[in-house]
Design a protein around this motif. Structure first.
Motif, PDB file in Angstrom:
ATOM      1  N   LEU A 122       0.918  -1.813   0.051  1.00  0.00           N
ATOM      2  CA  LEU A 122       0.389  -0.176   0.353  1.00  0.00           C
ATOM      3  C   LEU A 122       1.177   1.104  -0.331  1.00  0.00           C
ATOM      4  N   ILE A 123       2.149   1.649   1.150  1.00  0.00           N
ATOM      5  CA  ILE A 123       2.706   2.624   0.687  1.00  0.00           C
ATOM      6  C   ILE A 123       3.098   3.356  -0.173  1.00  0.00           C
ATOM      7  N   THR A 124       4.287   1.773  -0.762  1.00  0.00           N
ATOM      8  CA  THR A 124       4.838   1.719  -2.284  1.00  0.00           C
ATOM      9  C   THR A 124       4.348   2.054  -3.241  1.00  0.00           C
ATOM     10  N   GLY A 125       2.089   1.909  -3.625  1.00  0.00           N
ATOM     11  CA  GLY A 125       1.658   2.347  -4.263  1.00  0.00           C
ATOM     12  C   GLY A 125       1.453   4.100  -3.988  1.00  0.00           C
ATOM     13  N   LEU A 126       1.213   4.239  -2.703  1.00  0.00           N
ATOM     14  CA  LEU A 126       0.976   5.519  -2.316  1.00  0.00           C
ATOM     15  C   LEU A 126       2.614   6.315  -3.042  1.00  0.00           C
ATOM     16  N   ILE A 127       3.166   5.618  -2.495  1.00  0.00           N
ATOM     17  CA  ILE A 127       4.443   6.919  -3.203  1.00  0.00           C
ATOM     18  C   ILE A 127       4.700   6.545  -4.791  1.00  0.00           C
ATOM     19  N   ASP A 128       4.022   6.303  -5.546  1.00  0.00           N
ATOM     20  CA  ASP A 128       4.149   6.337  -6.621  1.00  0.00           C
ATOM     21  C   ASP A 128       2.642   7.349  -7.272  1.00  0.00           C
ATOM     22  N   ALA A 129       1.710   7.244  -6.382  1.00  0.00           N
ATOM     23  CA  ALA A 129       0.966   7.691  -6.639  1.00  0.00           C
ATOM     24  C   ALA A 129       1.617   9.457  -6.496  1.00  0.00           C
ATOM     25  N   ALA A 130       2.264   9.628  -5.331  1.00  0.00           N
ATOM     26  CA  ALA A 130       2.084  10.652  -4.749  1.00  0.00           C
ATOM     27  C   ALA A 130       2.866  11.538  -6.350  1.00  0.00           C
ATOM     28  N   LYS A 131       4.044  10.548  -6.267  1.00  0.00           N
ATOM     29  CA  LYS A 131       4.647  10.778  -7.873  1.00  0.00           C
ATOM     30  C   LYS A 131       3.872  11.675  -8.805  1.00  0.00           C
ATOM     31  N   THR A 132       3.647  11.356  -8.678  1.00  0.00           N
ATOM     32  CA  THR A 132       2.346  10.877 -10.053  1.00  0.00           C
ATOM     33  C   THR A 132       1.423  12.072  -9.809  1.00  0.00           C
ATOM     34  N   TYR A 133       1.080  12.297  -8.513  1.00  0.00           N
ATOM     35  CA  TYR A 133       0.160  13.118  -8.356  1.00  0.00           C
ATOM     36  C   TYR A 133       0.801  15.304  -8.827  1.00  0.00           C
ATOM     37  N   ILE A 134       1.959  14.793  -7.602  1.00  0.00           N
ATOM     38  CA  ILE A 134       2.985  15.870  -7.586  1.00  0.00           C
ATOM     39  C   ILE A 134       3.728  16.295  -9.163  1.00  0.00           C
ATOM     40  N   GLU A 135       3.949  15.931 -10.183  1.00  0.00           N
ATOM     41  CA  GLU A 135       4.089  15.634 -11.313  1.00  0.00           C
ATOM     42  C   GLU A 135       3.057  16.380 -11.935  1.00  0.00           C
ATOM     43  N   ASP A 136       2.489  16.106 -12.132  1.00  0.00           N
ATOM     44  CA  ASP A 136       0.577  16.306 -12.964  1.00  0.00           C
ATOM     45  C   ASP A 136      -0.025  17.687 -12.373  1.00  0.00           C
ATOM     46  N   SER A 137       0.386  18.013 -11.136  1.00  0.00           N
ATOM     47  CA  SER A 137       0.604  18.798 -10.115  1.00  0.00           C
ATOM     48  C   SER A 137       1.381  20.360 -10.845  1.00  0.00           C
ATOM     49  N   THR A 138       2.627  19.526 -10.512  1.00  0.00           N
ATOM     50  CA  THR A 138       3.213  20.746 -10.738  1.00  0.00           C
ATOM     51  C   THR A 138       3.914  20.713 -12.477  1.00  0.00           C
ATOM     52  N   GLY A 139       4.211  20.392 -13.562  1.00  0.00           N
ATOM     53  CA  GLY A 139       4.552  19.405 -14.365  1.00  0.00           C
ATOM     54  C   GLY A 139       6.302  20.097 -14.658  1.00  0.00           C
TER      55      GLY A 139
END
Length: 99
Positions: free
Chosen positions: A22-39
């Motif tokens: 679960l935590i590993t998946g959350l790490i990947d999702a968080a990176k994607t979220y920040i990339e999508d939010s910031t470009g």
């Protein structure tokens, strides 16, 4: 950003492994979220890693879809300040589109 680093931030014991996937998946999702939010692409910097840890902690601690609590925790303003810094900083490279 390693699972162990995030578990330290979450104050979880190393031998507690039932939520590792679960935590590993959350790490990947968080990176994607920040990339999508910031470009901006993920970079292994203290600032970017702090933002990842903050959002993983928030998602991990608030996993329910709904809450009957009167006070629901939201991401702290400092998270959004960090994301804005990443977005506007020239230190971070633009996300490469894979279209």
């Amino acid at each position: 950003m390693t699972l162990d680093e995030v578990k330290v931030y979450l104050k979880l014991d190393d031998d507690l492994t039932e939520d590792d996937e679960l935590i590993t998946g959350l790490i990947d999702a968080a990176k994607t979220y920040i990339e999508d939010s910031t470009g901006k692409s993920y970079q292994d910097t203290q600032l970017y890693n702090l933002a990842v840890k903050m959002i993983v902690a928030h998602w991990y601690e608030n996993r329910q879809v709904t809450s009957n609590k009167t006070v629901v925790n939201e991401l702290p303003q400092s998270f959004f300040a960090i994301v804005a810094q990443i977005q506007w900083s020239s230190r971070y490279t633009e996300v490469v589109s894979h279209d």
